[in-house]
Motif scaffolding. Sequence first.
Motif, PDB file in Angstrom:
ATOM      1  N   ASP A 186     -11.306 -20.670 -59.318  1.00  0.00           N
ATOM      2  CA  ASP A 186     -10.629 -20.923 -60.590  1.00  0.00           C
ATOM      3  C   ASP A 186      -9.269 -20.252 -60.677  1.00  0.00           C
ATOM      4  N   PHE A 187      -8.358 -20.942 -61.310  1.00  0.00           N
ATOM      5  CA  PHE A 187      -7.022 -20.399 -61.559  1.00  0.00           C
ATOM      6  C   PHE A 187      -7.100 -19.242 -62.540  1.00  0.00           C
ATOM      7  N   VAL A 188      -6.318 -18.205 -62.275  1.00  0.00           N
ATOM      8  CA  VAL A 188      -6.224 -17.056 -63.184  1.00  0.00           C
ATOM      9  C   VAL A 188      -4.814 -16.950 -63.758  1.00  0.00           C
ATOM     10  N   ALA A 189      -3.817 -16.870 -62.873  1.00  0.00           N
ATOM     11  CA  ALA A 189      -2.437 -16.693 -63.324  1.00  0.00           C
ATOM     12  C   ALA A 189      -1.487 -17.077 -62.202  1.00  0.00           C
ATOM     13  N   ALA A 190      -0.250 -17.443 -62.591  1.00  0.00           N
ATOM     14  CA  ALA A 190       0.783 -17.781 -61.611  1.00  0.00           C
ATOM     15  C   ALA A 190       2.129 -17.277 -62.091  1.00  0.00           C
ATOM     16  N   ILE A 191       3.040 -17.095 -61.132  1.00  0.00           N
ATOM     17  CA  ILE A 191       4.383 -16.627 -61.446  1.00  0.00           C
ATOM     18  C   ILE A 191       5.360 -17.253 -60.469  1.00  0.00           C
ATOM     19  N   THR A 192       6.531 -17.653 -60.956  1.00  0.00           N
ATOM     20  CA  THR A 192       7.571 -18.131 -60.061  1.00  0.00           C
ATOM     21  C   THR A 192       8.388 -16.933 -59.616  1.00  0.00           C
ATOM     22  N   TRP A 193       8.613 -16.836 -58.310  1.00  0.00           N
ATOM     23  CA  TRP A 193       9.213 -15.604 -57.795  1.00  0.00           C
ATOM     24  C   TRP A 193      10.633 -15.395 -58.309  1.00  0.00           C
ATOM     25  N   THR A 194      11.428 -16.466 -58.315  1.00  0.00           N
ATOM     26  CA  THR A 194      12.845 -16.312 -58.631  1.00  0.00           C
ATOM     27  C   THR A 194      13.084 -15.948 -60.098  1.00  0.00           C
ATOM     28  N   PHE A 195      12.456 -16.690 -61.012  1.00  0.00           N
ATOM     29  CA  PHE A 195      12.738 -16.478 -62.433  1.00  0.00           C
ATOM     30  C   PHE A 195      11.637 -15.717 -63.171  1.00  0.00           C
ATOM     31  N   GLY A 196      10.502 -15.536 -62.544  1.00  0.00           N
ATOM     32  CA  GLY A 196       9.448 -14.780 -63.201  1.00  0.00           C
ATOM     33  C   GLY A 196       8.735 -15.514 -64.305  1.00  0.00           C
ATOM     34  N   SER A 197       8.821 -16.841 -64.332  1.00  0.00           N
ATOM     35  CA  SER A 197       8.049 -17.609 -65.311  1.00  0.00           C
ATOM     36  C   SER A 197       6.568 -17.448 -64.997  1.00  0.00           C
ATOM     37  N   THR A 198       5.748 -17.356 -66.046  1.00  0.00           N
ATOM     38  CA  THR A 198       4.325 -17.099 -65.839  1.00  0.00           C
ATOM     39  C   THR A 198       3.458 -18.109 -66.565  1.00  0.00           C
ATOM     40  N   GLY A 199       2.240 -18.259 -66.060  1.00  0.00           N
ATOM     41  CA  GLY A 199       1.229 -19.092 -66.703  1.00  0.00           C
ATOM     42  C   GLY A 199      -0.127 -18.448 -66.505  1.00  0.00           C
ATOM     43  N   TYR A 200      -1.019 -18.611 -67.482  1.00  0.00           N
ATOM     44  CA  TYR A 200      -2.330 -17.966 -67.442  1.00  0.00           C
ATOM     45  C   TYR A 200      -3.429 -18.943 -67.832  1.00  0.00           C
ATOM     46  N   ALA A 201      -4.601 -18.711 -67.280  1.00  0.00           N
ATOM     47  CA  ALA A 201      -5.780 -19.387 -67.782  1.00  0.00           C
ATOM     48  C   ALA A 201      -6.030 -18.894 -69.199  1.00  0.00           C
ATOM     49  N   SER A 202      -6.514 -19.763 -70.054  1.00  0.00           N
ATOM     50  CA  SER A 202      -6.690 -19.386 -71.463  1.00  0.00           C
ATOM     51  C   SER A 202      -7.670 -18.220 -71.618  1.00  0.00           C
ATOM     52  N   SER A 203      -8.618 -18.110 -70.691  1.00  0.00           N
ATOM     53  CA  SER A 203      -9.642 -17.066 -70.805  1.00  0.00           C
ATOM     54  C   SER A 203      -9.100 -15.672 -70.525  1.00  0.00           C
ATOM     55  N   VAL A 204      -7.924 -15.571 -69.894  1.00  0.00           N
ATOM     56  CA  VAL A 204      -7.391 -14.247 -69.547  1.00  0.00           C
ATOM     57  C   VAL A 204      -6.093 -13.926 -70.275  1.00  0.00           C
ATOM     58  N   ARG A 205      -5.518 -14.923 -70.940  1.00  0.00           N
ATOM     59  CA  ARG A 205      -4.258 -14.684 -71.639  1.00  0.00           C
ATOM     60  C   ARG A 205      -4.453 -13.538 -72.628  1.00  0.00           C
ATOM     61  N   ASP A 206      -3.480 -12.664 -72.720  1.00  0.00           N
ATOM     62  CA  ASP A 206      -3.493 -11.488 -73.608  1.00  0.00           C
ATOM     63  C   ASP A 206      -4.280 -10.317 -73.030  1.00  0.00           C
ATOM     64  N   ARG A 207      -4.977 -10.532 -71.897  1.00  0.00           N
ATOM     65  CA  ARG A 207      -5.665  -9.410 -71.254  1.00  0.00           C
ATOM     66  C   ARG A 207      -5.135  -9.135 -69.852  1.00  0.00           C
ATOM     67  N   PHE A 208      -4.685 -10.185 -69.157  1.00  0.00           N
ATOM     68  CA  PHE A 208      -4.189 -10.043 -67.791  1.00  0.00           C
ATOM     69  C   PHE A 208      -2.678 -10.251 -67.787  1.00  0.00           C
ATOM     70  N   THR A 209      -2.006  -9.584 -66.849  1.00  0.00           N
ATOM     71  CA  THR A 209      -0.570  -9.756 -66.683  1.00  0.00           C
ATOM     72  C   THR A 209      -0.251  -9.888 -65.207  1.00  0.00           C
ATOM     73  N   ILE A 210       0.465 -10.945 -64.850  1.00  0.00           N
ATOM     74  CA  ILE A 210       0.928 -11.126 -63.477  1.00  0.00           C
ATOM     75  C   ILE A 210       2.390 -10.704 -63.419  1.00  0.00           C
ATOM     76  N   SER A 211       2.747 -10.032 -62.326  1.00  0.00           N
ATOM     77  CA  SER A 211       4.124  -9.599 -62.151  1.00  0.00           C
ATOM     78  C   SER A 211       4.431  -9.549 -60.669  1.00  0.00           C
ATOM     79  N   ARG A 212       5.722  -9.418 -60.336  1.00  0.00           N
ATOM     80  CA  ARG A 212       6.097  -9.276 -58.926  1.00  0.00           C
ATOM     81  C   ARG A 212       7.217  -8.264 -58.824  1.00  0.00           C
ATOM     82  N   ASP A 213       7.223  -7.585 -57.669  1.00  0.00           N
ATOM     83  CA  ASP A 213       8.230  -6.563 -57.414  1.00  0.00           C
ATOM     84  C   ASP A 213       8.394  -6.460 -55.915  1.00  0.00           C
ATOM     85  N   ARG A 214       9.658  -6.571 -55.456  1.00  0.00           N
ATOM     86  CA  ARG A 214       9.915  -6.569 -54.015  1.00  0.00           C
ATOM     87  C   ARG A 214       9.032  -7.640 -53.382  1.00  0.00           C
TER      88      ARG A 214
END
Length: 125
Positions: free
Chosen positions: A46-74
Amino acid sequence: QVQLVESGGGLVQKGGSLRLSCAASGRTFSGYTMAWFRQAAGKERDFVAAITWTFGSTGYASSVRDRFTISRDRNTVYLHMNNLKPRERAVYYCAAVPLRPGRPLARHWNAYAYWGQGTEVTVSA
């Protein structure tokens, strides 16, 4: 060669927090979409979360939104998970694919070309 290596899984109590890491190597990931999926025993991936590397746009499964955070660094993608629930026990996988303009935050596992080996998360009741 793209390589994704997850870490950070483990045992946590209900309501607890964990931070998963995905070390990405083998190329520059600008222009890529990175994602986290999870698979419980005997169930679909199942999908949990995604992020675009260049702009940092994010998307979440409804069941985890507001509890999980996806991020990227280096060259690492993180999944910060708060208020974990026992039903979220699963193997968590990192995935990557070159960004597709029509589906920048793809949510189906078969859209992703590269996968890590997974890290197991257990949430006790």
